[in-house]
Design an enzyme around this catalytic site. Sequence first.
Site, mmCIF file in Angstrom:
data_model
loop_
_atom_site.group_PDB
_atom_site.id
_atom_site.type_symbol
_atom_site.label_atom_id
_atom_site.label_comp_id
_atom_site.label_asym_id
_atom_site.label_seq_id
_atom_site.Cartn_x
_atom_site.Cartn_y
_atom_site.Cartn_z
ATOM 1 N N SER A 116 -35.121 1.434 -43.669
ATOM 2 C CA SER A 116 -36.303 0.897 -42.997
ATOM 3 C C SER A 116 -37.504 1.790 -43.273
ATOM 4 C CB SER A 116 -36.066 0.765 -41.489
ATOM 5 O OG SER A 116 -35.741 2.001 -40.926
ATOM 6 N N ASN B 56 -40.707 -3.905 -37.891
ATOM 7 C CA ASN B 56 -40.965 -2.541 -37.422
ATOM 8 C C ASN B 56 -42.459 -2.237 -37.409
ATOM 9 O OD1 ASN B 56 -38.274 -2.167 -37.076
ATOM 10 N ND2 ASN B 56 -37.995 -0.677 -38.725
ATOM 11 N N HIS C 23 -32.584 -5.714 -44.359
ATOM 12 C CA HIS C 23 -32.810 -4.911 -43.147
ATOM 13 C C HIS C 23 -32.299 -5.648 -41.920
ATOM 14 C CE1 HIS C 23 -35.745 -2.850 -40.210
ATOM 15 N NE2 HIS C 23 -34.698 -2.083 -40.395
ATOM 16 N N GLU D 39 -34.325 -8.974 -42.618
ATOM 17 C CA GLU D 39 -35.497 -8.992 -43.499
ATOM 18 C C GLU D 39 -34.978 -8.796 -44.924
ATOM 19 O OE1 GLU D 39 -39.163 -7.195 -40.868
ATOM 20 O OE2 GLU D 39 -37.580 -5.829 -41.447
HETATM 21 N N1 3HC Z 1 -23.628 -3.805 -29.431
HETATM 22 C C1 3HC Z 1 -22.878 -4.934 -29.592
HETATM 23 N N2 3HC Z 1 -23.025 -6.044 -28.823
HETATM 24 C C2 3HC Z 1 -23.943 -5.995 -27.847
HETATM 25 C C3 3HC Z 1 -24.751 -4.876 -27.596
HETATM 26 C C4 3HC Z 1 -24.557 -3.745 -28.443
HETATM 27 N N3 3HC Z 1 -25.298 -2.645 -28.314
HETATM 28 N N4 3HC Z 1 -25.578 -5.146 -26.559
HETATM 29 C C5 3HC Z 1 -25.293 -6.387 -26.161
HETATM 30 N N5 3HC Z 1 -24.332 -6.911 -26.949
HETATM 31 C C6 3HC Z 1 -23.783 -8.248 -26.882
HETATM 32 C C7 3HC Z 1 -23.084 -8.529 -25.607
HETATM 33 O O1 3HC Z 1 -21.747 -8.114 -25.671
HETATM 34 C C8 3HC Z 1 -23.209 -10.026 -25.517
HETATM 35 O O2 3HC Z 1 -22.263 -10.625 -26.386
HETATM 36 P P1 3HC Z 1 -21.350 -11.835 -25.880
HETATM 37 O O3 3HC Z 1 -22.345 -12.900 -25.530
HETATM 38 O O4 3HC Z 1 -20.486 -12.172 -27.059
HETATM 39 O O5 3HC Z 1 -20.624 -11.309 -24.707
HETATM 40 C C9 3HC Z 1 -24.575 -10.318 -26.127
HETATM 41 O O6 3HC Z 1 -24.888 -9.165 -26.900
HETATM 42 C C10 3HC Z 1 -25.656 -10.536 -25.084
HETATM 43 O O7 3HC Z 1 -25.649 -9.380 -24.282
HETATM 44 P P2 3HC Z 1 -25.927 -9.360 -22.727
HETATM 45 O O8 3HC Z 1 -25.821 -10.750 -22.177
HETATM 46 O O9 3HC Z 1 -25.157 -8.276 -22.091
HETATM 47 O O10 3HC Z 1 -27.352 -8.771 -22.652
HETATM 48 P P3 3HC Z 1 -28.747 -9.378 -22.949
HETATM 49 O O11 3HC Z 1 -28.821 -10.812 -22.697
HETATM 50 O O12 3HC Z 1 -29.625 -8.435 -22.232
HETATM 51 O O13 3HC Z 1 -28.930 -9.170 -24.512
HETATM 52 C C11 3HC Z 1 -29.743 -7.892 -26.321
HETATM 53 C C12 3HC Z 1 -28.846 -7.919 -25.107
HETATM 54 C C13 3HC Z 1 -29.274 -9.000 -27.278
HETATM 55 C C14 3HC Z 1 -29.600 -6.557 -26.968
HETATM 56 C C15 3HC Z 1 -31.209 -8.215 -25.851
HETATM 57 O O14 3HC Z 1 -31.553 -7.363 -24.807
HETATM 58 C C16 3HC Z 1 -32.233 -8.081 -26.948
HETATM 59 O O15 3HC Z 1 -32.444 -9.001 -27.724
HETATM 60 N N6 3HC Z 1 -32.936 -6.904 -27.005
HETATM 61 C C17 3HC Z 1 -33.924 -6.602 -28.008
HETATM 62 C C18 3HC Z 1 -33.275 -5.756 -29.089
HETATM 63 C C19 3HC Z 1 -34.253 -5.425 -30.204
HETATM 64 O O16 3HC Z 1 -35.454 -5.575 -30.075
HETATM 65 N N7 3HC Z 1 -33.715 -4.939 -31.333
HETATM 66 C C20 3HC Z 1 -34.529 -4.563 -32.451
HETATM 67 C C21 3HC Z 1 -34.737 -3.080 -32.456
HETATM 68 S S1 3HC Z 1 -35.645 -2.530 -33.904
HETATM 69 C C22 3HC Z 1 -34.475 -2.328 -35.101
HETATM 70 O O17 3HC Z 1 -33.300 -2.505 -34.904
HETATM 71 C C23 3HC Z 1 -34.982 -1.940 -36.446
HETATM 72 C C24 3HC Z 1 -34.444 -0.619 -36.917
HETATM 73 O O18 3HC Z 1 -35.017 -0.297 -38.195
HETATM 74 C C25 3HC Z 1 -34.671 0.502 -35.932
#
Ligand code: 3HC
Length: 402
Positions: free
Chosen positions: A240, A311, A261, A273
């Site tokens: 990234s 990002n 990505h 991406e």
């Molecule tokens: N690892 C694996 N699975 C996970 C998890 C994790 N860390 N966190 C949640 N899950 C799973 C749960 O087990 C659940 O799966 P299931 O439906 O099969 O049981 C599903 O995700 C939904 O989880 P929850 O219902 O417990 O929780 P939420 O509805 O709050 O969803 C989330 C969790 C999907 C992580 C949501 O909060 C979200 O979309 N957050 C935003 C995350 C984001 O912005 N990511 C991008 C970050 S930037 C990046 O990655 C780029 C890099 O270069 C840094």
Amino acid sequence: MSDSSALADALVFPYLNHAASMFEEKYASREDVDNGMRFGCGLPKGPLTVIDELGLETVRDALAARHAETGDPRHEPSAAFDRLIADGRTGRSAGAGFYTYDGDEVVADDLTPSGVGQGEARPVKTVGVVGSGTMATGMIEVFAAHGFPVTYVARSREKVDAVSAAIAKNLARKVDKGRMEQGDADVVLGRLTGTTDRGALGDVDLVVEAIAEEVGIKNELFADLDRICKPGAVLATTTSSLCIADLAAQTTRPQDVVGMHFFNPASVMKLVEVIDHPRTGQDVLDTVTDVCRSTRKVAVRCSDRAGFIVNALLFPYLNDAIRAHEEGADIDAVDAAITEGYAYPMGPFALLDVVGNDVALAIEEELLAEFTHESLAPAQLLRDVVAAGKLGRKSGEGFRVH
Ligand code: 3HC
């Protein structure tokens, strides 16, 4: 306007503005900008759709007022606003803004993508993954869960076992919740072959690497993949922050090198991406787009520039949230303003603790180096928490204690 909604708008409007600029400079299509934020960060709507709903004049005027106060170039309204407004495209209620509408529905217009692939995708039957961290583990699970036999390479036997244990645990949770049959979980696990020997990648059709974000380490890997992989194998990086063209230049087959990505958590977030560099083959882009489709991921396209789409839009907003906290805004109040005001799945501080403050700092430094606006400089508090080892969930404490 309540304090909470003013706080949310102060964080969100510069991000909307940046999305408008990305579209205006043709870095990515409006659909890919919006899909990037929806499927990469779980946002209910993409930024250009949000601007259309709020009205372009409203957003432009709020930004202009802010710019008059701050002088920050990120607050200066993108040229897209005046151009579209001059064409009468003032937003959804006028029937057209960034998109064209019939009532609340988006309808096709001149900018709507045709959806037709341009080249011949290469067949991908087997996948290799290099790495054993959070992103690699998530990707290995995604490929295996969608039918690809996966050969993954980690640096030690312990790491090889930790990957399969983490995937087994994730699958067991799905079985416990009644979302998967034990037999299907066993089939997925049966598709995994873990090894410490890169030589095992000689026969795979696609390799995706997710090893340390250090140029020397990745360069050495690409030179090695060039030696090991069969002709025609697609070599993808999840970097990234590093220049993909430079990684491609370590090989004798730059046309086969591409960026893929993924987003954290990779097994859940639906976005990939797909990033080209000047020499990436069209058939290689089509191949990874096909693989994304096979793994039920949404692919968006962009070129090799710091931060890509998501990002570049996300991390300045996260940094602004930290700055707001430095200036006295409460962490819980900021998170609540965003989750309640804009229905984001997580507030900025909750997300920073998931992504890792060290990762956020590294990405922000890359963005600052590329775009050089002083206001992109990482907040001092971010540097402080990283220096104190408060990296987020992975270290037990970040902006909150876990
Ligand atoms: N690892 C694996 N699975 C996970 C998890 C994790 N860390 N966190 C949640 N899950 C799973 C749960 O087990 C659940 O799966 P299931 O439906 O099969 O049981 C599903 O995700 C939904 O989880 P929850 O219902 O417990 O929780 P939420 O509805 O709050 O969803 C989330 C969790 C999907 C992580 C949501 O909060 C979200 O979309 N957050 C935003 C995350 C984001 O912005 N990511 C991008 C970050 S930037 C990046 O990655 C780029 C890099 O270069 C840094």
